[in-house]
Design a protein around this motif. Structure first.
Motif, PDB file in Angstrom:
ATOM      1  N   PRO A 467      43.429  18.300  23.075  1.00 45.60           N
ATOM      2  CA  PRO A 467      43.524  18.923  24.413  1.00 45.60           C
ATOM      3  C   PRO A 467      42.170  18.974  25.131  1.00 45.60           C
ATOM      4  CG  PRO A 467      44.850  20.150  22.845  1.00 45.60           C
ATOM      5  CD  PRO A 467      44.087  19.124  22.049  1.00 45.60           C
ATOM      6  N   LYS A 468      41.097  19.215  24.382  1.00 44.40           N
ATOM      7  CA  LYS A 468      39.754  19.245  24.998  1.00 44.40           C
ATOM      8  C   LYS A 468      39.401  17.853  25.555  1.00 44.40           C
ATOM      9  CE  LYS A 468      34.854  19.972  24.087  1.00 44.40           C
ATOM     10  NZ  LYS A 468      33.807  20.186  23.060  1.00 44.40           N
ATOM     11  N   PHE A 469      39.711  16.816  24.788  1.00 45.87           N
ATOM     12  CA  PHE A 469      39.449  15.432  25.216  1.00 45.87           C
ATOM     13  C   PHE A 469      40.191  15.148  26.523  1.00 45.87           C
ATOM     14  CE2 PHE A 469      40.476  10.791  24.842  1.00 45.87           C
ATOM     15  CZ  PHE A 469      39.177  10.307  24.906  1.00 45.87           C
ATOM     16  N   LEU A 470      41.456  15.566  26.627  1.00 42.37           N
ATOM     17  CA  LEU A 470      42.227  15.346  27.850  1.00 42.37           C
ATOM     18  C   LEU A 470      41.638  16.139  29.016  1.00 42.37           C
ATOM     19  CD1 LEU A 470      44.602  14.092  29.338  1.00 42.37           C
ATOM     20  CD2 LEU A 470      46.042  15.960  28.529  1.00 42.37           C
ATOM     21  N   ARG A 471      41.199  17.373  28.750  1.00 46.27           N
ATOM     22  CA  ARG A 471      40.583  18.172  29.823  1.00 46.27           C
ATOM     23  C   ARG A 471      39.359  17.470  30.391  1.00 46.27           C
ATOM     24  NH1 ARG A 471      41.836  22.557  26.422  1.00 46.27           N
ATOM     25  NH2 ARG A 471      39.695  22.670  25.639  1.00 46.27           N
ATOM     26  N   LEU A 472      38.557  16.867  29.521  1.00 48.28           N
ATOM     27  CA  LEU A 472      37.375  16.119  29.985  1.00 48.28           C
ATOM     28  C   LEU A 472      37.785  14.889  30.796  1.00 48.28           C
ATOM     29  CD1 LEU A 472      35.115  16.367  26.815  1.00 48.28           C
ATOM     30  CD2 LEU A 472      34.519  17.195  29.097  1.00 48.28           C
ATOM     31  N   LEU A 473      38.806  14.177  30.317  1.00 46.63           N
ATOM     32  CA  LEU A 473      39.280  13.000  31.053  1.00 46.63           C
ATOM     33  C   LEU A 473      39.760  13.387  32.444  1.00 46.63           C
ATOM     34  CD1 LEU A 473      41.299  10.902  28.428  1.00 46.63           C
ATOM     35  CD2 LEU A 473      38.919  10.633  29.137  1.00 46.63           C
ATOM     36  N   ILE A 545      48.180  -0.629  19.900  1.00 40.33           N
ATOM     37  CA  ILE A 545      48.662  -0.127  21.190  1.00 40.33           C
ATOM     38  C   ILE A 545      47.492   0.041  22.153  1.00 40.33           C
ATOM     39  CG2 ILE A 545      50.715   1.056  20.303  1.00 40.33           C
ATOM     40  CD1 ILE A 545      49.076   3.691  20.390  1.00 40.33           C
ATOM     41  N   CYS A 546      47.754  -0.163  23.433  1.00 40.98           N
ATOM     42  CA  CYS A 546      46.793   0.264  24.450  1.00 40.98           C
ATOM     43  C   CYS A 546      47.528   1.244  25.359  1.00 40.98           C
ATOM     44  CB  CYS A 546      46.174  -0.901  25.209  1.00 40.98           C
ATOM     45  SG  CYS A 546      47.301  -1.907  26.159  1.00 40.98           S
ATOM     46  N   TYR A 547      46.826   2.281  25.821  1.00 39.77           N
ATOM     47  CA  TYR A 547      47.519   3.422  26.415  1.00 39.77           C
ATOM     48  C   TYR A 547      46.555   4.292  27.228  1.00 39.77           C
ATOM     49  CZ  TYR A 547      45.229   5.566  22.403  1.00 39.77           C
ATOM     50  OH  TYR A 547      44.273   5.965  21.498  1.00 39.77           O
ATOM     51  N   VAL A 548      47.151   5.188  28.006  1.00 38.61           N
ATOM     52  CA  VAL A 548      46.393   6.272  28.631  1.00 38.61           C
ATOM     53  C   VAL A 548      46.899   7.583  28.040  1.00 38.61           C
ATOM     54  CG1 VAL A 548      45.961   5.002  30.771  1.00 38.61           C
ATOM     55  CG2 VAL A 548      47.966   6.490  30.614  1.00 38.61           C
ATOM     56  N   VAL A 549      46.016   8.566  28.005  1.00 35.70           N
ATOM     57  CA  VAL A 549      46.369   9.871  27.446  1.00 35.70           C
ATOM     58  C   VAL A 549      46.880  10.766  28.565  1.00 35.70           C
ATOM     59  CG1 VAL A 549      45.555  11.858  26.119  1.00 35.70           C
ATOM     60  CG2 VAL A 549      44.562   9.595  25.706  1.00 35.70           C
ATOM     61  N   THR A 550      48.082  11.297  28.387  1.00 35.84           N
ATOM     62  CA  THR A 550      48.675  12.160  29.404  1.00 35.84           C
ATOM     63  C   THR A 550      49.207  13.427  28.743  1.00 35.84           C
ATOM     64  OG1 THR A 550      50.853  11.116  29.192  1.00 35.84           O
ATOM     65  CG2 THR A 550      49.350  10.171  30.812  1.00 35.84           C
ATOM     66  N   LYS A 557      57.417  23.705  27.093  1.00 33.06           N
ATOM     67  CA  LYS A 557      56.266  23.432  26.230  1.00 33.06           C
ATOM     68  C   LYS A 557      55.525  22.199  26.713  1.00 33.06           C
ATOM     69  CE  LYS A 557      57.865  25.569  21.932  1.00 33.06           C
ATOM     70  NZ  LYS A 557      58.127  25.351  20.487  1.00 33.06           N
ATOM     71  N   THR A 558      54.200  22.254  26.646  1.00 30.00           N
ATOM     72  CA  THR A 558      53.366  21.131  27.070  1.00 30.00           C
ATOM     73  C   THR A 558      52.700  20.515  25.843  1.00 30.00           C
ATOM     74  OG1 THR A 558      52.943  22.222  29.179  1.00 30.00           O
ATOM     75  CG2 THR A 558      51.457  20.450  28.574  1.00 30.00           C
ATOM     76  N   TYR A 559      52.730  19.195  25.788  1.00 26.38           N
ATOM     77  CA  TYR A 559      52.116  18.517  24.639  1.00 26.38           C
ATOM     78  C   TYR A 559      51.500  17.191  25.080  1.00 26.38           C
ATOM     79  CZ  TYR A 559      56.583  15.998  24.761  1.00 26.38           C
ATOM     80  OH  TYR A 559      57.667  15.257  25.168  1.00 26.38           O
ATOM     81  N   LEU A 560      50.547  16.707  24.274  1.00 18.55           N
ATOM     82  CA  LEU A 560      49.891  15.439  24.545  1.00 18.55           C
ATOM     83  C   LEU A 560      50.883  14.289  24.363  1.00 18.55           C
ATOM     84  CD1 LEU A 560      46.531  16.017  22.647  1.00 18.55           C
ATOM     85  CD2 LEU A 560      46.793  15.853  25.118  1.00 18.55           C
TER      86      LEU A 560
END
Length: 575
Positions: A467-473, A545-550, A557-560
């Motif tokens: 979650p911290k990684f996504l917040r930075l992105l 795989i190649c992907y974006v993190v969402t 409920k919220t999840y990566l």
């Protein structure tokens, strides 16, 4: 169609280490920043925390002083002023922006949007005649005009003054207007060249405010219009555009104009509005009125205040958008069938297709669809006012504008940029244009440019995602051209056992992923239109795989979640 995975050049390790330490972020985030040209703490602060004070001095733009002085004179003398703009999103938001500011300062002001079908793109003779016959003395043109050399000369004969605010590529000769604002024109030292048309209009208002000692807060209130233009016109989301879009999104989310608020409601957008919401939901609706009926309807909506009028215009524009979608679907299907049945395009590296009965308002969208399907430079033409007219779209980094320019002796007019263009020609020139355009493309395009490419920012492990990684992105937002959402590759992943095909026709994949040889967490993923990979995935052998993190929300409920762009068998050759 097979996609080429291309890993971007990775940042210098020492620069990444230095930035990682100074910002207290991991090396992956530091690498992403350095890739974007951000190498110091202060540069990172400006990137993550844009300020309106970062905007450039408007008077660095050529002719800004002349434009401001002419508007001052018009206001002092209460002249009759016409605001003239193109019929697309950038044009209509530009007109709404300029009109909103000037209508409290001028009692004699009106706006004009050319009819796509009667007048075509840009400054028209009909528009000039309208201004002259209605005793306007000044016309402010937005999002077009940089090529209107003959039209401006004609307007001058009629005693009309023109200020041109454009952002498109100019020809060798610049129109002889009172002032021409276009960062791309020769001799203009303005440091940022990629403003939208509405952005150039905003700079003119900024210049006027500075000259007159007016608090610029009054024009910051119009930034919701500017961000709609920036997103819809697909201009680079870096530099000054990033600042304007950042604050424009804040305005759009906190307190949009009543016109845009109505449009947001019509589009059914709930929650935080992002660039993609503008591109796929707001922009198409504003464009639809110009495609189906008249672009003036979009300006009316953007300027309206009466609740009943707003609702009526919103419903009307929504209905135009439904018509547009039907035309888009039907004509795209017809075009695909024509190409498949003809056999003419076999082995071609371009497509030029013409049908006199196609709706002029959607040929640009159809060109985009065909380009996506065949992945080659595409021109779609129809007949309008006895001419073949239409739109072109490019692939990758192939310079479409230059290729069309190489055929200019066959054209009556053309304009645009590297990725998209509009053009018109005599009907009898279509066959020769098709032949010549194919020759130009064949001689200049590379095999790599003809392959769909996924640009990958970095290799990472699933264990790096948190979650911290996504917040930075998310602090990299707003995303757009030249600052796209980071794409990652993770190699040697496995199906954890629950991956399956989903969707109405089982065309999508719902993924349940873990990393091979690691006791890492299980990640959910979605791969749209990729169910063909299910058989390989279910063999329980590693794949890449190649992907974006969402993030995804389900039942409160919220999840990566990984939005997977492509899947392939392991390939450890350099990408």
């Amino acid at each position: 169609m097979q996609k080429h995975w291309k890993l971007k050049k990775q940042a210098d390790i020492n620069e990444s280490k230095h930035l990682s330490a100074s910002l207290n972020v991991d090396m992956t985030v530091a690498n992403l920043l350095v890739q974007r040209g951000i190498k110091t703490f202060s540069e990172a602060r400006s990137f993550f925390r844009p300020k309106l004070s970062d905007l450039h001095d408007p008077f660095l733009m050529k002719d800004m002083d002349k434009a401001v002085e002419r508007i001052k004179r018009a206001i002092e003398n209460n002249e009759k002023v016409l605001i003239y703009g193109d019929y697309d999103v950038d044009g209509t938001t530009s007109v709404a922006l300029m009109y909103s500011f000037l209508r409290s300062r001028l009692s004699n002001i009106d706006y004009y949007i050319p009819n796509r079908y009667l007048e075509g793109y840009g400054v028209s003779t009909m528009g000039i005649d309208y201004a002259a016959s209605n005793n306007f003395s000044l016309v402010i043109v937005l999002d077009c005009g940089i090529k209107a050399v003959d039209k401006i000369a004609y307007a001058k004969q009629l005693g009309l003054d023109f200020i041109i605010c454009d952002h498109h590529n100019p020809d060798e000769k610049i129109p002889d207007a009172v002032a021409v604002l276009d960062p791309k024109q020769p001799g203009c030292n303005y440091p940022f060249k990629d403003l939208s048309g509405c952005g150039v209009g905003f700079k003119l208002l900024q210049g006027y405010c500075q000259n007159q000692g007016i608090d610029e807060e009054i024009i910051y209130d119009l930034l919701d219009l500017v961000v709609v233009s920036i997103a819809s016109d697909i201009v680079p989301l870096v530099g000054e555009n990033r600042v304007l879009a950042y604050f424009g999104l804040q305005k759009l989310n906190s307190n949009p104009s009543v016109g845009l608020k109505t449009l947001i409601k019509c589009a059914g957008i709930e929650g935080e509005i992002k660039i993609n919401d503008i591109v796929f939901k707001l922009g198409p609706r504003l464009n639809a009125s110009g495609r189906i009926e008249h672009g003036k309807k979009s300006v009316k909506l953007l300027l309206a205040h009466d609740a009943q009028e707003l609702n009526e215009l919103g419903d009307e524009i929504n209905s135009y958008n439904e018509i547009r979608k039907t035309l888009d679907r039907d004509i795209t299907q017809e075009a695909l069938e024509m190409i498949a049945k003809s056999g003419f395009y076999e082995g071609h590296k371009s497509t030029v297709i013409y049908n006199r009965d196609w709706h002029k308002g959607v040929v640009g969208i159809v060109a985009s669809r065909l380009t996506e399907f065949y992945y080659r430079p595409t021109v779609v033409l129809t007949e309008s006012n006895g001419m073949a007219t239409g739109s072109a779209r490019s692939v990758g980094d192939f310079d479409l504008y230059e290729a069309i320019g190489a055929c200019s002796n066959l054209l009556d007019s053309y304009g645009g940029h590297m990725y998209a263009a509009g053009l018109s020609m005599k009907l009898e020139n279509v066959a020769e244009f098709s032949r010549r355009f194919e020759q130009v493309v064949r001689e200049s395009i590379t095999d790599e440019q003809l392959m769909k490419t996924i640009e990958i920012d970095a290799r990472i492990s699933l264990a790096d995602i948190s979650p911290k990684f996504l917040r930075l992105l998310r602090q990299f937002e707003p995303f757009g051209p030249h600052n796209m959402m980071p794409v990652f590759i993770t190699e040697n992943v496995l199906d954890h056992g629950l991956s399956k095909a989903v969707g109405k026709n089982n065309e999508h994949l719902k993924l349940d992923l873990m990393e091979a040889n690691r006791s890492s967490a299980i990640f959910c993923g979605i791969a749209f239109s990729q169910s063909q990979h299910l058989e390989m995935i279910k063999q329980y052998l590693p794949f890449d795989i190649c992907y974006v993190v969402t993030e995804n929300e389900y039942r409160g409920k919220t999840y990566l979640q990984l939005n997977v762009k492509d899947i392939r068998k392991p390939d450890h050759s350099e990408i």
